[in-house]
Motif scaffolding. Structure first.
Motif, PDB file in Angstrom:
ATOM      1  N   LEU A  61      25.903 -23.608  -3.019  1.00  0.00           N
ATOM      2  CA  LEU A  61      26.026 -23.072  -4.368  1.00  0.00           C
ATOM      3  C   LEU A  61      27.008 -23.927  -5.161  1.00  0.00           C
ATOM      4  CD1 LEU A  61      25.075 -20.611  -6.079  1.00  0.00           C
ATOM      5  CD2 LEU A  61      27.180 -19.449  -5.340  1.00  0.00           C
ATOM      6  N   SER A  62      26.604 -24.357  -6.332  1.00  0.00           N
ATOM      7  CA  SER A  62      27.437 -25.271  -7.110  1.00  0.00           C
ATOM      8  C   SER A  62      28.547 -24.522  -7.850  1.00  0.00           C
ATOM      9  CB  SER A  62      26.581 -26.029  -8.132  1.00  0.00           C
ATOM     10  OG  SER A  62      26.162 -25.155  -9.168  1.00  0.00           O
ATOM     11  N   PHE A  63      29.554 -25.255  -8.254  1.00  0.00           N
ATOM     12  CA  PHE A  63      30.661 -24.691  -9.023  1.00  0.00           C
ATOM     13  C   PHE A  63      30.146 -24.100 -10.337  1.00  0.00           C
ATOM     14  CE2 PHE A  63      33.804 -25.207 -12.417  1.00  0.00           C
ATOM     15  CZ  PHE A  63      34.874 -24.478 -11.911  1.00  0.00           C
ATOM     16  N   ASP A  64      29.232 -24.793 -10.992  1.00  0.00           N
ATOM     17  CA  ASP A  64      28.702 -24.313 -12.267  1.00  0.00           C
ATOM     18  C   ASP A  64      27.937 -22.998 -12.104  1.00  0.00           C
ATOM     19  OD1 ASP A  64      29.791 -26.443 -13.601  1.00  0.00           O
ATOM     20  OD2 ASP A  64      27.931 -27.626 -13.647  1.00  0.00           O
ATOM     21  N   GLU A  65      27.181 -22.876 -11.002  1.00  0.00           N
ATOM     22  CA  GLU A  65      26.452 -21.632 -10.744  1.00  0.00           C
ATOM     23  C   GLU A  65      27.426 -20.481 -10.518  1.00  0.00           C
ATOM     24  OE1 GLU A  65      22.290 -22.644  -8.554  1.00  0.00           O
ATOM     25  OE2 GLU A  65      24.077 -23.413  -7.550  1.00  0.00           O
ATOM     26  N   LYS A  66      28.489 -20.746  -9.790  1.00  0.00           N
ATOM     27  CA  LYS A  66      29.512 -19.712  -9.565  1.00  0.00           C
ATOM     28  C   LYS A  66      30.140 -19.270 -10.884  1.00  0.00           C
ATOM     29  CE  LYS A  66      30.901 -21.201  -4.906  1.00  0.00           C
ATOM     30  NZ  LYS A  66      32.025 -21.724  -4.082  1.00  0.00           N
ATOM     31  N   GLU A  67      30.456 -20.237 -11.724  1.00  0.00           N
ATOM     32  CA  GLU A  67      31.101 -19.921 -12.991  1.00  0.00           C
ATOM     33  C   GLU A  67      30.181 -19.119 -13.913  1.00  0.00           C
ATOM     34  OE1 GLU A  67      34.383 -20.549 -14.153  1.00  0.00           O
ATOM     35  OE2 GLU A  67      34.518 -20.669 -11.964  1.00  0.00           O
ATOM     36  N   LEU A  68      28.887 -19.426 -13.882  1.00  0.00           N
ATOM     37  CA  LEU A  68      27.926 -18.687 -14.689  1.00  0.00           C
ATOM     38  C   LEU A  68      27.863 -17.227 -14.253  1.00  0.00           C
ATOM     39  CD1 LEU A  68      25.713 -18.618 -16.866  1.00  0.00           C
ATOM     40  CD2 LEU A  68      24.080 -19.349 -15.096  1.00  0.00           C
ATOM     41  N   ILE A  69      27.822 -17.005 -12.941  1.00  0.00           N
ATOM     42  CA  ILE A  69      27.777 -15.640 -12.420  1.00  0.00           C
ATOM     43  C   ILE A  69      29.079 -14.908 -12.753  1.00  0.00           C
ATOM     44  CG2 ILE A  69      27.754 -14.265 -10.292  1.00  0.00           C
ATOM     45  CD1 ILE A  69      25.832 -16.380  -9.139  1.00  0.00           C
ATOM     46  N   LYS A  70      30.200 -15.587 -12.574  1.00  0.00           N
ATOM     47  CA  LYS A  70      31.502 -14.979 -12.880  1.00  0.00           C
ATOM     48  C   LYS A  70      31.561 -14.532 -14.341  1.00  0.00           C
ATOM     49  CE  LYS A  70      36.462 -15.875 -12.480  1.00  0.00           C
ATOM     50  NZ  LYS A  70      37.494 -16.868 -12.065  1.00  0.00           N
ATOM     51  N   LYS A  71      31.016 -15.351 -15.218  1.00  0.00           N
ATOM     52  CA  LYS A  71      30.995 -15.014 -16.642  1.00  0.00           C
ATOM     53  C   LYS A  71      30.133 -13.776 -16.897  1.00  0.00           C
ATOM     54  CE  LYS A  71      30.123 -17.135 -21.169  1.00  0.00           C
ATOM     55  NZ  LYS A  71      29.677 -18.366 -21.879  1.00  0.00           N
ATOM     56  N   LYS A  72      28.991 -13.683 -16.209  1.00  0.00           N
ATOM     57  CA  LYS A  72      28.097 -12.537 -16.367  1.00  0.00           C
ATOM     58  C   LYS A  72      28.745 -11.239 -15.897  1.00  0.00           C
ATOM     59  CE  LYS A  72      23.425 -14.506 -16.003  1.00  0.00           C
ATOM     60  NZ  LYS A  72      22.182 -14.450 -15.213  1.00  0.00           N
ATOM     61  N   LEU A  73      29.513 -11.310 -14.817  1.00  0.00           N
ATOM     62  CA  LEU A  73      30.055 -10.099 -14.208  1.00  0.00           C
ATOM     63  C   LEU A  73      31.267  -9.541 -14.946  1.00  0.00           C
ATOM     64  CD1 LEU A  73      29.702 -10.903 -10.390  1.00  0.00           C
ATOM     65  CD2 LEU A  73      28.146  -9.656 -11.884  1.00  0.00           C
ATOM     66  N   LYS A  74      31.937 -10.373 -15.746  1.00  0.00           N
ATOM     67  CA  LYS A  74      33.066  -9.907 -16.560  1.00  0.00           C
ATOM     68  C   LYS A  74      34.066  -9.113 -15.724  1.00  0.00           C
ATOM     69  CE  LYS A  74      30.126  -9.644 -20.668  1.00  0.00           C
ATOM     70  NZ  LYS A  74      29.525  -8.768 -21.714  1.00  0.00           N
ATOM     71  N   LEU A  75      34.691  -9.788 -14.787  1.00  0.00           N
ATOM     72  CA  LEU A  75      35.601  -9.142 -13.849  1.00  0.00           C
ATOM     73  C   LEU A  75      36.804  -8.526 -14.547  1.00  0.00           C
ATOM     74  CD1 LEU A  75      35.717 -11.768 -10.955  1.00  0.00           C
ATOM     75  CD2 LEU A  75      34.142  -9.864 -11.245  1.00  0.00           C
ATOM     76  N   GLU A  76      37.294  -7.443 -13.966  1.00  0.00           N
ATOM     77  CA  GLU A  76      38.562  -6.862 -14.378  1.00  0.00           C
ATOM     78  C   GLU A  76      39.704  -7.691 -13.795  1.00  0.00           C
ATOM     79  OE1 GLU A  76      38.864  -3.882 -16.359  1.00  0.00           O
ATOM     80  OE2 GLU A  76      36.773  -4.479 -16.665  1.00  0.00           O
ATOM     81  N   SER A  77      40.902  -7.519 -14.345  1.00  0.00           N
ATOM     82  CA  SER A  77      42.052  -8.332 -13.908  1.00  0.00           C
ATOM     83  C   SER A  77      42.412  -8.098 -12.448  1.00  0.00           C
ATOM     84  CB  SER A  77      43.267  -8.042 -14.793  1.00  0.00           C
ATOM     85  OG  SER A  77      43.603  -6.651 -14.732  1.00  0.00           O
ATOM     86  N   HIS A  78      42.100  -6.894 -11.928  1.00  0.00           N
ATOM     87  CA  HIS A  78      42.473  -6.569 -10.552  1.00  0.00           C
ATOM     88  C   HIS A  78      41.410  -7.006  -9.546  1.00  0.00           C
ATOM     89  CE1 HIS A  78      39.775  -3.197 -11.540  1.00  0.00           C
ATOM     90  NE2 HIS A  78      39.570  -3.088 -10.239  1.00  0.00           N
ATOM     91  N   GLN A  79      40.289  -7.563  -9.997  1.00  0.00           N
ATOM     92  CA  GLN A  79      39.170  -7.838  -9.098  1.00  0.00           C
ATOM     93  C   GLN A  79      39.112  -9.290  -8.646  1.00  0.00           C
ATOM     94  OE1 GLN A  79      35.975  -6.336 -11.659  1.00  0.00           O
ATOM     95  NE2 GLN A  79      35.803  -4.513 -10.360  1.00  0.00           N
ATOM     96  N   GLN A  80      38.640  -9.470  -7.421  1.00  0.00           N
ATOM     97  CA  GLN A  80      38.388 -10.803  -6.874  1.00  0.00           C
ATOM     98  C   GLN A  80      36.883 -10.966  -6.657  1.00  0.00           C
ATOM     99  OE1 GLN A  80      41.578 -10.152  -3.638  1.00  0.00           O
ATOM    100  NE2 GLN A  80      41.483 -12.375  -3.818  1.00  0.00           N
ATOM    101  N   LEU A  81      36.416 -12.205  -6.809  1.00  0.00           N
ATOM    102  CA  LEU A  81      34.991 -12.503  -6.658  1.00  0.00           C
ATOM    103  C   LEU A  81      34.791 -13.480  -5.507  1.00  0.00           C
ATOM    104  CD1 LEU A  81      32.072 -12.279  -7.776  1.00  0.00           C
ATOM    105  CD2 LEU A  81      32.602 -14.229  -9.256  1.00  0.00           C
ATOM    106  N   PHE A  82      33.806 -13.159  -4.652  1.00  0.00           N
ATOM    107  CA  PHE A  82      33.473 -14.014  -3.514  1.00  0.00           C
ATOM    108  C   PHE A  82      31.962 -14.242  -3.480  1.00  0.00           C
ATOM    109  CE2 PHE A  82      37.421 -11.944  -2.442  1.00  0.00           C
ATOM    110  CZ  PHE A  82      38.182 -12.961  -1.880  1.00  0.00           C
ATOM    111  N   PHE A  83      31.576 -15.302  -2.788  1.00  0.00           N
ATOM    112  CA  PHE A  83      30.161 -15.654  -2.650  1.00  0.00           C
ATOM    113  C   PHE A  83      29.854 -15.800  -1.162  1.00  0.00           C
ATOM    114  CE2 PHE A  83      31.571 -17.044  -6.767  1.00  0.00           C
ATOM    115  CZ  PHE A  83      30.533 -16.705  -7.619  1.00  0.00           C
ATOM    116  N   SER A  84      28.732 -15.232  -0.742  1.00  0.00           N
ATOM    117  CA  SER A  84      28.370 -15.307   0.674  1.00  0.00           C
ATOM    118  C   SER A  84      26.902 -15.667   0.826  1.00  0.00           C
ATOM    119  CB  SER A  84      28.670 -13.982   1.388  1.00  0.00           C
ATOM    120  OG  SER A  84      27.751 -12.980   0.992  1.00  0.00           O
TER     121      SER A  84
END
Length: 336
Positions: free
Chosen positions: A194-217
């Motif tokens: 999974l590319s860095f750009d794909e991760k960033e696109l998903i992260k942008k879509k999910l709109k994480l809260e400040s307390h949340q962490q995002l992982f990819f598996s």
């Protein structure tokens, strides 16, 4: 959105209103959720099925069982029993459900229990002479009667909840805002590279809260398939004519990993109870071929299919990139 889903959209609005009111009542302590002193980790999702909860539960078992007494508590979907049941030597997939039975067989060192009422199930576990030190709640993200200490929300790479709609026009069990309850979010079933750009696109879509962490598996398939008596390499059986059988929500990747163009493919609904008629059909289709199925289906087929050529393919969930941050987040919670 296809035509049928557009037609069903008004019902999604009604469904969303009902679930939103329920969540509002819990969020504002009008409906009381029960808390427990024992650490409780929930693994769940916003959507219906197929996000990889079982491999993630197994990942947590492997991570935590060397240090803690672990119990898993599941609903026991489609089991033919009721109430609280603690797995023992007399348990079967029909009594526990296929996934809890799989946990029990793979991890004999932990306690495996089922109860539709998770509050009751936790209370029963805490009455045991050897009480668990950590409880993993399987598929309980919407079970608001219990307030867990840590929430892990799963969403699949090809079906991100941010792109989905509420039931019945979509697959979401509750509004997307429910994701805010999660401590961390895992995007599952990703391509291994999974590319860095794909991760960033998903992260942008999910709109994480400040307390949340995002992982990819991603899902890692074993290099062997196993029967009760032997193991064969996937490489060796890849070009062998065989019957591939899956009763899981999304079997495409399972088939893609094993199949050649001469194979027979057979699918059943998720958590399917195999009838005598099913077994006869499987045997007739297989004839002298080997049968390879998923680990979840294997535990249900093995007692019914008198065939020494029945094999299963194990899978594991693994993180893309450093996994230490995930472990640290879990242990930080447990060490509080």
């Amino acid at each position: 959105m296809n035509l049928l889903r557009k037609i069903l959209f008004p019902f999604s609005i009604l469904y969303g209103l009902i679930t939103s009111i329920r969540n509002f009542l819990y969020n504002n302590n009008i409906f009381r959720a029960t808390t427990f002193e024992v650490p409780i980790i929930v693994v769940g999702n916003l959507s219906v099925g197929g996000t990889g909860k079982s491999p993630q539960i197994e990942y947590l078992i492997r991570l935590l069982s060397p240090k803690y007494k672990i119990a898993t508590l599941s609903r026991g979907y489609k089991r033919k029993s009721k109430g609280f049941i603690l797995a023992n030597a007399n348990s079967t997939p029909e009594i526990l459900g296929d996934e809890p039975f799989q946990f029990y067989k793979k991890f004999p060192e932990i306690q495996v229990a089922v109860a539709a009422n998770r509050k009751l199930g936790i209370e029963q576990l805490l009455l045991l002479s050897e009480k668990p030190e950590v409880i993993l709640l399987d598929d309980a993200y919407q079970h608001r009667r219990v307030k867990a200490g840590f929430y892990i929300l799963l969403t699949t790479f090809n079906d991100i909840y941010a792109d989905d709609y509420l039931l019945p026009s979509g697959n979401l069990r509750e509004c997307k805002v429910g994701a805010k309850r999660a401590n961390l979010i895992i995007v599952t079933k990703c391509p291994p590279k999974l590319s860095f750009d794909e991760k960033e696109l998903i992260k942008k879509k999910l709109k994480l809260e400040s307390h949340q962490q995002l992982f990819f598996s991603c899902i890692e398939y074993d290099e062997f398939v196993y029967s009760e008596e032997e193991a064969l390499t996937v490489e060796a059986i890849k070009n062998t004519n065989k019957l591939l059988l899956a009763g899981i929500a999304k079997p495409k990747s399972f088939f893609n990993y094993l199949e050649n163009k001469e194979d027979s493919l057979l699918t059943f609904p998720d958590h399917h109870h195999f009838s005598e008629k099913d077994i006869e059909a499987i045997s007739n289709l297989a004839k002298d071929k080997i049968i390879i199925t998923t680990e979840k289906d294997y535990v249900r087929l093995k007692p019914k299919l008198a065939n020494k050529k029945l094999f299963y393919l194990p899978i594991k969930s693994n993180f893309i990139g450093p996994k230490e941050d995930f472990s640290q987040a879990i242990f930080n919670y447990l060490n509080k």
